[in-house]
Design an enzyme around this catalytic site. Structure first.
Site, short mmCIF file in Angstrom:
data_model
loop_
_atom_site.label_atom_id
_atom_site.label_comp_id
_atom_site.label_asym_id
_atom_site.label_seq_id
_atom_site.Cartn_x
_atom_site.Cartn_y
_atom_site.Cartn_z
N TYR A 146 25.42 128.57 159.64
CA TYR A 146 26.34 129.40 160.41
C TYR A 146 27.03 128.54 161.45
O TYR A 146 26.51 127.52 161.89
CB TYR A 146 25.67 130.63 161.00
N CYS A 147 28.25 128.94 161.81
CA CYS A 147 29.10 128.18 162.74
C CYS A 147 29.19 126.71 162.35
O CYS A 147 28.88 125.82 163.13
CB CYS A 147 28.61 128.32 164.17
N PRO A 148 29.59 126.42 161.09
CA PRO A 148 29.64 125.03 160.64
C PRO A 148 30.73 124.24 161.33
O PRO A 148 31.78 124.77 161.70
CB PRO A 148 29.94 125.18 159.14
N LYS A 159 20.06 121.85 159.58
CA LYS A 159 20.73 121.95 160.88
C LYS A 159 19.85 122.66 161.91
O LYS A 159 19.25 123.70 161.63
CB LYS A 159 22.05 122.72 160.70
#
Length: 276
Positions: A146-148, A159
């Protein structure tokens, strides 16, 4: 470049890792804007601020444009999450008691700091926090997270952190969220549900991430040791003391509170408009 930005004569340390937990994360965005203004205009020395908020989902501007965003927000609220829209770039992230946010606030008054230099400064700081794996922490986009972004921080392809920047009044706030405790994949499942419910199979011009929970992990999971936010806070103070001759522990002073109140009002008003 990163080393020269971190090694300075004095740092201001603003710790809200405990005091902000049950307050709205909007207050943290306002605090960083205030520090950007103060540090940018050289009314304060550069600052490091730490902050934690319980059970909050921070949506990005694009998330707010999901075709069924109202359904997604209701789902989150039913699960006990507060929902806000951030004032900087990026997509949805999870904040909770096991996620430590760190902001490094610098001034450009005496020389420009380009965007890559800001990211590299935070990367260097995080590597200093975790010297046992410092050389294994990599910065590149983790597809399926998420939120790459290009400055996703990972170990072994999983991550644990993401970096963003906010620039205002010659000040720069470089912000990182560190998933310290708990399950990284469980947090990712929440954001996967946001997109599943927010899209409901519809196609959109903006390409939202296809979340793969297994690519995300907490530092506790990655390091294989018991690790808490409190443990990392001790590391933050140790690193800061090694970077400078003087660390000043300081929240907002009386003469800074009016400015903070002004920025908080702006952030709250903007968020109310976004969530109508």
């Amino acid at each position: 470049m990163a080393q020269s930005l971190l090694h300075i004569p004095q740092w201001r340390f603003f710790d809200e890792s405990m005091s902000a937990r049950n307050r709205s994360a909007l207050e943290s965005f306002a605090a960083d804007d205030t520090l950007c203004h103060l540090v940018g205009q050289q009314l304060s020395v550069p600052a490091v601020r730490t902050w934690v908020h319980e059970n909050t989902i921070v949506l990005g501007i694009q998330d707010h444009r999901l075709p069924h965003v109202g359904d997604a927000i209701r789902m989150l609220e039913e699960r006990g999450y507060r929902v806000i829209v951030r004032n900087s770039g990026g997509l949805a992230v999870v904040l909770d008691g096991g996620v430590l946010n760190i902001s490094i606030v610098l001034s450009e008054r005496e020389g420009a700091i380009d965007i890559p230099a800001g990211y590299e400064t935070m990367l260097e700081f995080v590597r200093l926090l975790f010297p046992e794996v410092g050389n294994r922490i990599e910065a590149y986009e983790i597809v399926g997270s998420y939120c790459p972004g290009s400055y996703d921080l990972s170990i072994g392809g999983r991550k644990f952190a993401g970096i963003s920047q906010r620039r205002l009044r010659s000040g720069i706030a470089v912000q990182v969220y560190l998933c310290v405790e708990g399950s990284g994949s469980a947090r990712a499942e929440i954001i996967r549900d946001v997109y599943d419910i927010g899209l409901q199979g519809e196609s959109t011009k903006f390409r939202y991430p296809s979340i793969q929970p297994e690519v995300m992990a907490s530092l506790e999971e990655l390091l294989g040791i018991p690790l808490t936010v409190a443990d990392v806070m001790i590391r933050v103070q140790t690193v800061l003391n090694g970077l400078t001759d003087r660390v000043t522990f300081s929240g907002f002073q009386a003469d800074e509170m009016e400015l903070y109140a002004s920025y908080l009002n702006r952030v709250v008003e903007r968020n109310q408009k976004m969530l109508v």
